[in-house]
Enzyme design. Structure first.
Site, short mmCIF file in Angstrom:
data_model
loop_
_atom_site.label_atom_id
_atom_site.label_comp_id
_atom_site.label_asym_id
_atom_site.label_seq_id
_atom_site.Cartn_x
_atom_site.Cartn_y
_atom_site.Cartn_z
N ASP A 74 0.82 -1.21 0.00
CA ASP A 74 0.00 0.00 0.00
C ASP A 74 0.86 1.26 0.00
O ASP A 74 0.49 2.28 -0.59
CB ASP A 74 -0.91 0.01 1.22
CG ASP A 74 -2.09 -0.95 1.07
OD1 ASP A 74 -2.22 -1.57 0.00
OD2 ASP A 74 -2.88 -1.07 2.03
N GLY A 75 2.02 1.21 0.67
CA GLY A 75 2.90 2.38 0.71
C GLY A 75 3.37 2.77 -0.68
O GLY A 75 3.49 3.97 -1.00
N ASP A 177 -0.50 12.74 21.79
CA ASP A 177 0.59 12.61 20.81
C ASP A 177 0.23 13.24 19.48
O ASP A 177 1.12 13.45 18.64
CB ASP A 177 0.94 11.14 20.60
CG ASP A 177 1.69 10.55 21.79
OD1 ASP A 177 2.02 11.33 22.71
OD2 ASP A 177 1.93 9.33 21.80
N THR A 188 -8.78 2.36 7.35
CA THR A 188 -8.23 1.04 7.66
C THR A 188 -6.71 1.08 7.84
O THR A 188 -6.07 0.03 7.88
CB THR A 188 -8.58 0.03 6.55
OG1 THR A 188 -8.18 0.57 5.28
CG2 THR A 188 -10.07 -0.25 6.53
N SER A 191 -5.42 5.26 11.40
CA SER A 191 -6.59 5.56 12.22
C SER A 191 -7.15 4.30 12.88
O SER A 191 -7.53 4.31 14.05
CB SER A 191 -7.67 6.24 11.36
OG SER A 191 -8.86 6.43 12.09
#
Length: 293
Positions: A74-75, A177, A188, A191
């Site tokens: 996905d990256g 943070d 998905t 988060s």
């Protein structure tokens, strides 16, 4: 059909045979292959010679390339969004990584997926993006995100306070943070790991999820994607991090940010055997009794 292939350098040599298969199958279907410059540099001397052209950074792609194919997880697909931008070119990802919500084609399905793409046996899944703006124009033209925009403290700093406004009206202050502003697509991703809900892509929503909030009455909130969100950040260390997907910059001064739905979307290719529900079930192991494993 003109098909462009994008990927990042791989650390695992075990993926090279799969890359070779991608090019072999594309060649068998007589596709006109274009390889992004970054991937071309990695491939030098690693695969058998296949005729293709190199796609350089500034080459015109809108109205020229028919489909973008990503090799990786996905990256990698998120990185490629910065390449195709608002061109509307459809994208399909072959997953060489692990989970893969966006890059959904398994390595074992390469031939079938390419056959479907070449023969246009697919539908388009339009995914909305977020954009972020500020007076200082911190991120320049790369101010958009398919997954999420994140405001986060630095690793070595104390917690930050993020004041959030919804359509100009004060909503809340978050001590912790940081916070994640995620699209339905990004629900998905980061988060989800911070306790945010899964949102269906067609729901026209975004979610704001706090990261390790110190005020325990704070929970993720789902908002319509027509909202304009504004943020002001206080940090005792005088700096914090701002991310749009994989693009991160350090902020060292008081800045007000505005986040809204971007004015373009990404077209993900969905094959006939795919659906969002099937992806959730397969990736999250829904419906399986974990006691049997």
């Amino acid at each position: 059909m003109r098909i462009a292939v994008y990927g990042r350098p791989f650390n695992e040599p075990s993926v090279v045979p799969y890359i070779q298969q991608v090019f072999d199958v594309l060649s068998q279907h007589k596709a006109e292959i274009y390889v992004h410059q970054q991937l071309n540099e990695y491939l030098s001397g690693k695969i058998n010679t296949i005729k293709y052209k190199v796609l350089k950074k500034d080459d015109q792609i809108k109205g020229f390339i028919d489909v973008f194919l990503t090799l990786g997880g996905d990256g990698t697909l998120l990185d490629m969004v910065a390449v195709i931008r608002d061109s509307g070119i459809p994208v399909i990802g072959i997953n060489f990584g692990r989970l893969g919500f966006l890059a959904s084609v398994n390595k074992s399905d390469i031939a079938a997926a390419i056959h479907a793409v070449v023969n246009k046996e697919f539908t388009l899944d339009s995914r909305g993006l977020l954009s972020i703006e500020s007076d200082q124009n911190i991120l320049g033209n790369d101010n958009f995100a398919l997954n999420d925009i994140t405001i986060h403290k630095r690793d070595d700093s104390a917690m930050i306070t993020t004041h959030m406004f919804l359509d100009g009206e004060f909503l809340n202050s978050y001590w912790g943070d940081g916070i994640i502003i995620a699209t339905a697509t990004g629900s998905t991703a980061y988060s989800l790991s911070c306790g945010g809900p899964i949102i269906f892509p067609q729901s026209n929503s975004i979610v704001v999820t706090p990261v390790s909030p110190h005020n325990l009455n704070v929970r993720p909130i789902v908002l319509p994607d027509t909202s304009v969100l504004s943020f002001e950040v206080e940090s005792r260390s005088a700096s914090y991090l701002l991310s749009c997907d994989s693009k991160t910059t350090k902020i060292e001064k008081a800045i007000k940010f505005h986040v809204r739905k971007a004015n373009f979307s990404l077209n993900l290719i969905r094959l006939s055997n795919e659906s969002y529900l099937s992806t959730l079930r397969n990736k999250l192991l829904w419906g399986l009794d974990a006691r049997n494993y």
